[in-house]
Design a protein around this motif. Structure first.
Motif, PDB file in Angstrom:
ATOM      1  N   ALA A  57       0.814  -1.221   0.000  1.00 30.02           N
ATOM      2  CA  ALA A  57       0.000   0.000   0.000  1.00 30.02           C
ATOM      3  C   ALA A  57       0.845   1.267   0.000  1.00 30.02           C
ATOM      4  O   ALA A  57       0.520   2.231  -0.697  1.00 30.02           O
ATOM      5  CB  ALA A  57      -0.931  -0.008   1.206  1.00 30.02           C
ATOM      6  N   GLY A  58       1.921   1.286   0.767  1.00 27.18           N
ATOM      7  CA  GLY A  58       2.745   2.490   0.833  1.00 27.18           C
ATOM      8  C   GLY A  58       3.365   2.837  -0.507  1.00 27.18           C
ATOM      9  O   GLY A  58       3.413   4.004  -0.906  1.00 27.18           O
ATOM     10  N   THR A  59       3.823   1.819  -1.228  1.00 29.00           N
ATOM     11  CA  THR A  59       4.402   2.051  -2.543  1.00 29.00           C
ATOM     12  C   THR A  59       3.338   2.525  -3.519  1.00 29.00           C
ATOM     13  O   THR A  59       3.558   3.451  -4.308  1.00 29.00           O
ATOM     14  CB  THR A  59       5.071   0.769  -3.065  1.00 29.00           C
ATOM     15  N   ALA A  60       2.173   1.880  -3.470  1.00 30.51           N
ATOM     16  CA  ALA A  60       1.077   2.285  -4.353  1.00 30.51           C
ATOM     17  C   ALA A  60       0.688   3.737  -4.110  1.00 30.51           C
ATOM     18  O   ALA A  60       0.490   4.518  -5.052  1.00 30.51           O
ATOM     19  CB  ALA A  60      -0.133   1.372  -4.152  1.00 30.51           C
ATOM     20  N   LEU A  61       0.589   4.125  -2.835  1.00 28.79           N
ATOM     21  CA  LEU A  61       0.227   5.498  -2.513  1.00 28.79           C
ATOM     22  C   LEU A  61       1.297   6.468  -2.998  1.00 28.79           C
ATOM     23  O   LEU A  61       0.986   7.531  -3.547  1.00 28.79           O
ATOM     24  CB  LEU A  61       0.008   5.648  -1.003  1.00 28.79           C
ATOM     25  N   SER A 104      -8.747   7.918   1.145  1.00 29.17           N
ATOM     26  CA  SER A 104      -9.510   6.819   0.557  1.00 29.17           C
ATOM     27  C   SER A 104      -8.790   5.484   0.728  1.00 29.17           C
ATOM     28  O   SER A 104      -9.417   4.469   1.065  1.00 29.17           O
ATOM     29  CB  SER A 104      -9.757   7.086  -0.925  1.00 29.17           C
ATOM     30  N   LEU A 105      -7.477   5.474   0.507  1.00 27.96           N
ATOM     31  CA  LEU A 105      -6.724   4.231   0.656  1.00 27.96           C
ATOM     32  C   LEU A 105      -6.763   3.737   2.096  1.00 27.96           C
ATOM     33  O   LEU A 105      -6.940   2.539   2.347  1.00 27.96           O
ATOM     34  CB  LEU A 105      -5.278   4.444   0.207  1.00 27.96           C
ATOM     35  N   HIS A 110      -9.141  -0.226   5.868  1.00 29.91           N
ATOM     36  CA  HIS A 110      -9.683  -0.261   7.242  1.00 29.91           C
ATOM     37  C   HIS A 110      -8.603   0.044   8.279  1.00 29.91           C
ATOM     38  O   HIS A 110      -8.564  -0.562   9.354  1.00 29.91           O
ATOM     39  CB  HIS A 110     -10.324  -1.620   7.540  1.00 29.91           C
ATOM     40  N   LEU A 111      -7.724   0.980   7.940  1.00 30.81           N
ATOM     41  CA  LEU A 111      -6.672   1.362   8.876  1.00 30.81           C
ATOM     42  C   LEU A 111      -7.240   2.311   9.926  1.00 30.81           C
ATOM     43  O   LEU A 111      -8.088   3.144   9.642  1.00 30.81           O
ATOM     44  CB  LEU A 111      -5.518   2.031   8.130  1.00 30.81           C
ATOM     45  N   THR A 112      -6.738   2.199  11.135  1.00 28.24           N
ATOM     46  CA  THR A 112      -7.258   3.013  12.234  1.00 28.24           C
ATOM     47  C   THR A 112      -6.386   4.219  12.536  1.00 28.24           C
ATOM     48  O   THR A 112      -6.752   5.053  13.369  1.00 28.24           O
ATOM     49  CB  THR A 112      -7.391   2.169  13.510  1.00 28.24           C
TER      50      THR A 112
END
Length: 243
Positions: A57-61, A104-105, A110-112
């Motif tokens: 996810a971090g790379t995608a963002l 959105s990501l 579902h990150l808190t």
């Protein structure tokens, strides 16, 4: 970014020697000499397709934010956001979109709490820190993100998804944004708020907030469309806050 427009391309990372001239319009083949590194950190999003591997996810963002820095008139037309940099210097269209994507990501996963800026690859460290610093895991739509960005400097204590209770103590809804201690609550109203059933519910919400001594402001797309609308909105919020 497909959350906001289906015309955003899907990026595939390929070796530097790969032929990229025949890629379809909805795809982007990106040559990289670091393909081995990307493969080592890749994840399998769907166990039914073990050969399909994606970057974390971090790379995608990081890649999405990088892409938003590229001039794209077509994107500006299909994903309009106001340029508010003359009012709030950091709020350029690219930065607003970057925070919308990050919000959105985080919601999708579902990150808190916001992730680690150091995990955002291929963009400057200061940009990664700025976007993550503005990320709110409670934002549920791009307009809510924009609304937060244009009012957050007006007073400390702004929060998202604040519970609204009926006089009997039942949970009625959640305010998109607000200053709970000050009793000021903001709601972004999309087109569905024009429907009769939704209007009835909105009236019930207003009554519950007023019963507890609070005040609410319903914000529409028109109030966030341009600099003039945002200035007017900020003035209304200031009056409610008494600042």
């Amino acid at each position: 970014m497909r959350t906001f427009t289906g015309e955003e391309p899907l990026e595939f990372l390929v070796t530097r020697g790969a032929r990229c001239s025949n890629s379809a319009a909805h795809l982007r083949l990106t040559r990289t000499r670091f393909l081995v590194d990307y493969r080592e950190e890749s994840v399998v999003p769907d166990k039914a397709f073990p050969l399909l591997r994606c970057v974390p996810a971090g790379t995608a963002l990081g890649h999405m934010i990088r892409d938003l820095g590229r001039e794209d008139a077509a994107r500006d037309a299909r994903w309009p956001v106001p340029d508010l940099s003359s009012l709030i210097p950091r709020l350029t269209p690219d930065f607003i979109r970057s925070v919308q994507v990050s919000d959105s990501l985080h919601q999708t996963l579902h990150l808190t709490e916001p992730g680690d800026p150091a995990r955002l690859r291929d963009i400057p460290v200061d940009l990664a820190a700025a976007v993550i610093g503005e990320t709110d895991v409670g934002a549920e739509s791009p307009p809510e993100t924009l609304l937060r960005l244009v009012v957050e400097d007006l007073a400390p204590g702004l929060c998202s998804q604040i519970p609204v209770w009926t006089p009997d103590g039942d949970l009625l809804t959640s305010a998109d944004l607000g200053w709970e201690e000050a009793g000021v609550f903001l709601f972004y109203d999309g087109e569905h708020h024009l429907e009769r059933g939704q209007r009835d519910h909105d009236s019930e919400v207003a009554a519950a907030i007023q019963h507890s001594g609070g005040r609410l402001l319903r914000v529409t797309a028109g109030q966030l469309r341009d600099l003039e609308g945002v200035r007017t909105l900020r003035a209304r919020v200031r009056r409610l806050l008494g600042v």
